[in-house]
Design an enzyme around this catalytic site. Structure first.
Site, PDB file in Angstrom:
ATOM      1  CG  ASP A  25     -27.054 -17.349  22.888  1.00 13.06           C
ATOM      2  OD1 ASP A  25     -27.216 -16.192  22.441  1.00 13.06           O
ATOM      3  OD2 ASP A  25     -27.727 -17.807  23.834  1.00 13.06           O
ATOM      4  CG  HIS A  42     -24.489  -9.078  16.893  1.00 16.29           C
ATOM      5  ND1 HIS A  42     -24.771 -10.252  17.546  1.00 16.29           N
ATOM      6  CD2 HIS A  42     -25.515  -8.232  17.177  1.00 16.29           C
ATOM      7  CE1 HIS A  42     -25.922 -10.116  18.197  1.00 16.29           C
ATOM      8  NE2 HIS A  42     -26.385  -8.901  18.004  1.00 16.29           N
ATOM      9  CG  LEU A 136     -16.462 -26.992   6.344  1.00 17.23           C
ATOM     10  CD1 LEU A 136     -16.742 -28.112   7.331  1.00 17.23           C
ATOM     11  CD2 LEU A 136     -15.918 -25.764   7.094  1.00 17.23           C
TER      12      LEU A 136
HETATM   13  C1  IPE Z   1     -30.399 -18.524  19.225  1.00 19.87           C
HETATM   14  O1  IPE Z   1     -29.950 -17.495  20.050  1.00 19.87           O
HETATM   15  C2  IPE Z   1     -30.360 -18.069  17.800  1.00 19.87           C
HETATM   16  C3  IPE Z   1     -29.040 -17.852  17.250  1.00 19.87           C
HETATM   17  C4  IPE Z   1     -27.906 -18.116  17.823  1.00 19.87           C
HETATM   18  C5  IPE Z   1     -29.025 -17.302  15.922  1.00 19.87           C
HETATM   19  P1  IPE Z   1     -30.972 -16.557  20.828  1.00 19.87           P
HETATM   20  O2  IPE Z   1     -30.167 -15.681  21.692  1.00 19.87           O
HETATM   21  O3  IPE Z   1     -31.891 -15.905  19.876  1.00 19.87           O
HETATM   22  O4  IPE Z   1     -31.775 -17.630  21.690  1.00 19.87           O
HETATM   23  P2  IPE Z   1     -32.851 -17.469  22.852  1.00 19.87           P
HETATM   24  O5  IPE Z   1     -33.987 -16.696  22.290  1.00 19.87           O
HETATM   25  O6  IPE Z   1     -32.182 -16.760  23.977  1.00 19.87           O
HETATM   26  O7  IPE Z   1     -33.211 -18.874  23.213  1.00 19.87           O
HETATM   27  C1  IPE Z   2     -26.186 -14.589  19.414  1.00 22.45           C
HETATM   28  O1  IPE Z   2     -25.884 -13.685  20.411  1.00 22.45           O
HETATM   29  C2  IPE Z   2     -26.328 -13.935  18.061  1.00 22.45           C
HETATM   30  C3  IPE Z   2     -27.708 -13.931  17.547  1.00 22.45           C
HETATM   31  C4  IPE Z   2     -28.746 -14.434  18.141  1.00 22.45           C
HETATM   32  C5  IPE Z   2     -27.888 -13.307  16.270  1.00 22.45           C
HETATM   33  P1  IPE Z   2     -27.011 -12.881  21.196  1.00 22.45           P
HETATM   34  O2  IPE Z   2     -27.231 -11.592  20.501  1.00 22.45           O
HETATM   35  O3  IPE Z   2     -28.210 -13.707  21.394  1.00 22.45           O
HETATM   36  O4  IPE Z   2     -26.277 -12.628  22.568  1.00 22.45           O
HETATM   37  P2  IPE Z   2     -26.900 -12.663  24.031  1.00 22.45           P
HETATM   38  O5  IPE Z   2     -27.576 -13.997  24.188  1.00 22.45           O
HETATM   39  O6  IPE Z   2     -27.854 -11.528  24.115  1.00 22.45           O
HETATM   40  O7  IPE Z   2     -25.722 -12.510  24.929  1.00 22.45           O
HETATM   41 MG    MG Z   3     -28.788 -14.980  22.886  1.00 20.39          MG
END
Ligand code: IPE
Ligand code: IPE
Ligand code: MG
Length: 253
Positions: A25, A42, A136
């Site tokens: 995240d 990303h 792995l």
């Molecule tokens: C969790 O991240 C899902 C992934 C890392 C793929 P999100 O950014 O979607 O989580 P929430 O919604 O903030 O909890």
């Molecule tokens: C995690 O990063 C990647 C996915 C959920 C696909 P986010 O896109 O959720 O990044 P933040 O949480 O907005 O910083």
């Molecule tokens: Mg996120």
């Protein structure tokens, strides 16, 4: 000696977690901080996937499970979803030669049928091409959510019960686990979430019943191998009691 090697030397090589799960995240916030688009975050996150996969292989982790796209992530803006799908297909194709060189086996967890045709075919190709690998196992969670998979498992067992193949009284925890996407994979020993949120976001709810949780504020694109080793060092300093007393654990009871 560099910092990373110093930290690796501190690890107890006999107590490397067998299964590490990660919630990747913080890509969006990383991009925003640099004045970029969320999608650039990303793209940068793919480099971290590359790094942690290599590091996991080097340390002797057997299973690495990455949360790449959740069921709930389908609700993001259409262009962000499209970029993520594109990136997933592009990254798996680009990484395949090195995954093969490192003997890494790809396994896909989630409702993969929802992934658009092109990236889906690339994912299937990589999964099939690495099926013989014995190093792995890299589990990619895509269009995955824990409640989705538990519901699917319940549905499958109910179908068998309705068909008279299964006595509901005989449904065991093992049977339920065998009907999850993680069937045959030991539960995670360590779950790492980057990005500062201290929540599980519908990830491996059944499987993390006794996992050690590690939360770090570091955003996923900034997550270095040193930080990964820090998380394992932290894990190795914990006592996993599984309901027993500390004395019992120490006496190997
Ligand atoms: C969790 O991240 C899902 C992934 C890392 C793929 P999100 O950014 O979607 O989580 P929430 O919604 O903030 O909890
Ligand atoms: C995690 O990063 C990647 C996915 C959920 C696909 P986010 O896109 O959720 O990044 P933040 O949480 O907005 O910083
Ligand atoms: Mg996120």
């Amino acid at each position: 000696m560099d910092q990373l090697q110093k930290k690796i030397d501190l690890l107890d090589k006999d107590r490397i977690p067998v299964h590490v799960a990660m919630i990747m995240d913080g890509n969006g916030r990383w991009a925003k901080k640099q004045g970029f688009n969320r999608s650039d975050g990303h793209a940068e996150g793919v480099s971290t996937v590359h790094r942690v996969t290599q590091m996991s292989s080097d340390l002797g982790v057997k299973y690495l499970t990455l949360y790449a796209f959740s069921t709930e992530n389908w609700n993001r803006p259409t262009d962000e979803v499209a970029t993520l799908m594109y990136l997933i297909g592009w990254a798996i194709e680009r990484e395949l030669p090195e995954l093969l060189r490192n003997n890494v086996r790809i396994h896909l967890l989630g409702d993969i049928e929802r992934i658009p045709e092109e990236p889906r075919q690339r994912l299937f190709y990589a999964r099939d091409a690495t099926a013989h690998c014995t190093g792995l196992q890299l589990n990619m969670c895509l269009s995955y959510s824990s409640r989705w998979e538990i519901t699917e498992a319940a549905r499958r067992l109910a179908r068998r019960a309705a068909a008279g193949e299964l006595d509901p009284e005989n449904i065991s925890e093992e049977m339920l686990a065998d009907n999850l996407t993680t069937a045959g994979i030991p539960d995670p020993d360590l779950l790492i979430r980057t990005g500062g949120e201290e929540r599980i976001s519908n990830y491996l709810l059944w499987q993390i019943a006794y996992s050690e949780l590690y939360f770090t504020p570091v955003l996923w694109p900034d997550f270095t191998n040193e930080e990964y080793v820090d998380a394992i060092l932290d894990y190795q300093n914990r006592e996993r009691r599984f309901g027993k007393t500390s004395e019992q654990v120490q006496n190997n009871e």
